[in-house]
Design a protein around this motif. Structure first.
Motif, short mmCIF file in Angstrom:
data_model
loop_
_atom_site.label_atom_id
_atom_site.label_comp_id
_atom_site.label_asym_id
_atom_site.label_seq_id
_atom_site.Cartn_x
_atom_site.Cartn_y
_atom_site.Cartn_z
N ALA A 166 1.97 0.81 0.91
CA ALA A 166 2.70 1.18 1.92
C ALA A 166 2.89 2.90 1.38
CB ALA A 166 4.07 0.42 1.78
N ALA A 167 3.05 3.01 -0.08
CA ALA A 167 3.23 4.26 -0.30
C ALA A 167 2.07 5.36 0.00
CB ALA A 167 3.56 4.39 -1.94
N ASP A 219 1.45 -4.66 -1.88
CA ASP A 219 1.96 -4.12 -0.75
C ASP A 219 2.75 -2.96 -0.94
OD1 ASP A 219 0.95 -6.47 0.44
OD2 ASP A 219 2.90 -7.52 0.34
N ILE A 220 3.58 -2.83 -2.04
CA ILE A 220 4.29 -1.49 -2.28
C ILE A 220 3.39 -0.30 -2.64
CG2 ILE A 220 5.69 -0.41 -4.18
CD1 ILE A 220 7.05 -3.10 -4.48
N GLY A 243 6.98 9.07 3.16
CA GLY A 243 7.95 8.37 3.41
C GLY A 243 9.12 8.08 2.36
N ASN A 245 1.83 6.18 3.39
CA ASN A 245 3.12 7.31 3.90
C ASN A 245 3.73 8.13 2.71
OD1 ASN A 245 4.91 8.29 5.36
ND2 ASN A 245 6.13 6.54 6.00
N ASP A 254 10.47 2.92 -3.47
CA ASP A 254 9.73 1.40 -3.99
C ASP A 254 8.94 1.72 -5.19
OD1 ASP A 254 11.61 0.25 -2.26
OD2 ASP A 254 10.09 -0.51 -0.67
N LYS A 274 9.17 -8.31 -3.40
CA LYS A 274 8.12 -7.43 -3.04
C LYS A 274 6.77 -7.70 -3.78
CE LYS A 274 11.71 -4.19 -1.16
NZ LYS A 274 12.03 -2.90 -1.50
N GLU A 313 11.67 5.68 1.87
CA GLU A 313 11.67 4.44 1.20
C GLU A 313 10.55 3.95 0.57
OE1 GLU A 313 14.47 2.65 1.07
OE2 GLU A 313 15.65 4.41 2.04
N GLN A 314 9.23 4.23 1.01
CA GLN A 314 8.17 3.90 0.23
C GLN A 314 7.90 4.40 -1.05
OE1 GLN A 314 8.35 4.95 3.41
NE2 GLN A 314 7.63 3.44 4.91
N GLN A 315 8.36 5.69 -1.15
CA GLN A 315 8.32 6.35 -2.26
C GLN A 315 9.32 5.80 -3.41
OE1 GLN A 315 5.40 8.08 -3.05
NE2 GLN A 315 4.95 7.57 -0.96
#
Length: 328
Positions: A252-253, A248-249, A259, A256, A265, A244, A261-263
């Motif tokens: 995405a966080a 990108d991580i 979110g 969202n 990560d 990853k 999964e995003q948080q």
């Protein structure tokens, strides 16, 4: 370019919180072993510290050995990338200057693109970036290219600061004649338990699923094995982040903020980069907004991250208290 004045080491960021390290009980840079969770012992002035060579490659998965080595010999870190032409100019200069110190410094070269966790940990905004590590703590030195004479002067300052903090060993490459770089090294510590060694070997070759399986087997045999529990948490974190990209991580966080999964990560990423309080706060703020299933997931992840950081760490204790208050 002007060279920076070095700060006192007190208050520097502690890199030991990085999870870019094999599980407890790892093999040091020289190939010897250390007891689970035990840092390298300090050395007296002039003590010989065996290393494979004076210029090493650093990665997200082997940096525990570098941190250990920095307790004995000052480490210079060269963060580089093929995409940056200046790196081809600076890296040979750094190597030349480090080698001229004849073991009083070690050079560790880190490909910033292939090892994003280390690039983040050193807060590298560009490449090339040059830093030092003393007693597990990073010191930013400069970004870009500098003249050889300026670099030599700066490294002399690094050595002065290292001496003030007891980092006074002399690195001795493998194969060098005995006695050239000070007193003999202490004999290696006893061998690790077989499953611990199996987990470490798998982590060293980047086979995180095999490392996870070994730690899980160790915990099945002994559920009270604290080193296996911590090792499993560390390697699981690395496995979740494998492949990853940091940018990108975070994107995405940001896109969202609710979110799960995003948080999760980005919390993993923050812990891996040493931003422990940010990671815990992110998940503890998210926790009350979730349904029960989401809360269970966050609680489990926080308990795992507590193991990564260390269950006795004051930051962990504070976060654990916040979590308890949220649960009840």
């Amino acid at each position: 370019m002007s060279m920076p004045s070095l700060p006192n080491l007190r208050g520097a960021v502690d890199l030991s919180s990085l999870v870019n390290r094999p599980a407890p009980g790892s093999v040091n840079t020289a190939g010897g072993t250390r007891a689970p969770g035990e840092p390298s012992a300090p050395v007296s002035a002039g003590t010989s510290v065996p290393v494979p060579q004076l210029v090493l490659e650093g990665t997200d998965t082997n940096f525990t050995a570098i941190l250990d080595l920095s307790n004995q010999v000052p480490v210079i870190v060269d963060l580089w990338a093929d995409e940056a032409p200046q790196c081809a100019e600076l890296s040979p200069i750094l190597e030349k200057v480090v080698l001229a110190f004849e073991g009083r410094l070690i050079l560790v070269r880190v490909n910033a693109v292939e090892n994003p966790q280390l690039a983040q940990a050193f807060q590298a905004q560009t490449v090339p970036t040059t830093a030092a590590v003393l007693a597990g703590r990073p010191l930013p030195l400069f970004a870009g290219v500098a003249a050889e004479a300026d670099i030599q002067n700066l490294f002399e300052q690094v050595l002065e600061l290292a001496a003030q903090n007891g980092v006074v060993g002399i690195a001795k490459p493998a194969g060098a004649p005995a006695g050239e770089a000070g007193a003999p090294v202490e004999p290696p510590a006893p061998a690790l338990p077989p499953l611990h060694q199996e987990a470490f070997d798998a982590a060293e070759r980047g086979d995180y699923p095999a490392a996870i399986a070994a730690w899980e087997k160790a915990l099945k045999q002994n559920p009270n094995d604290a080193d296996a529990k911590a090792g499993l948490a560390q390697i699981s974190l690395l496995h979740r982040l494998q492949g990853k990209a940091m940018a990108d991580i975070r994107a995405a966080a940001a896109a969202n903020p609710q979110g799960l999964e995003q948080q999760l990560d980005v919390a993993d990423l923050d812990v891996s980069g040493g931003h422990i309080e940010d990671a815990f706060d992110r998940l503890l703020v998210l926790f009350p907004t979730l349904d029960q299933d989401g809360k269970n997931v966050v609680r489990a992840r926080l308990l795992e991250l507590f193991e990564v950081v260390g269950v006795t760490d004051p930051v962990v204790n504070a976060a654990r208290m916040r979590l308890t208050n949220l649960l009840y």
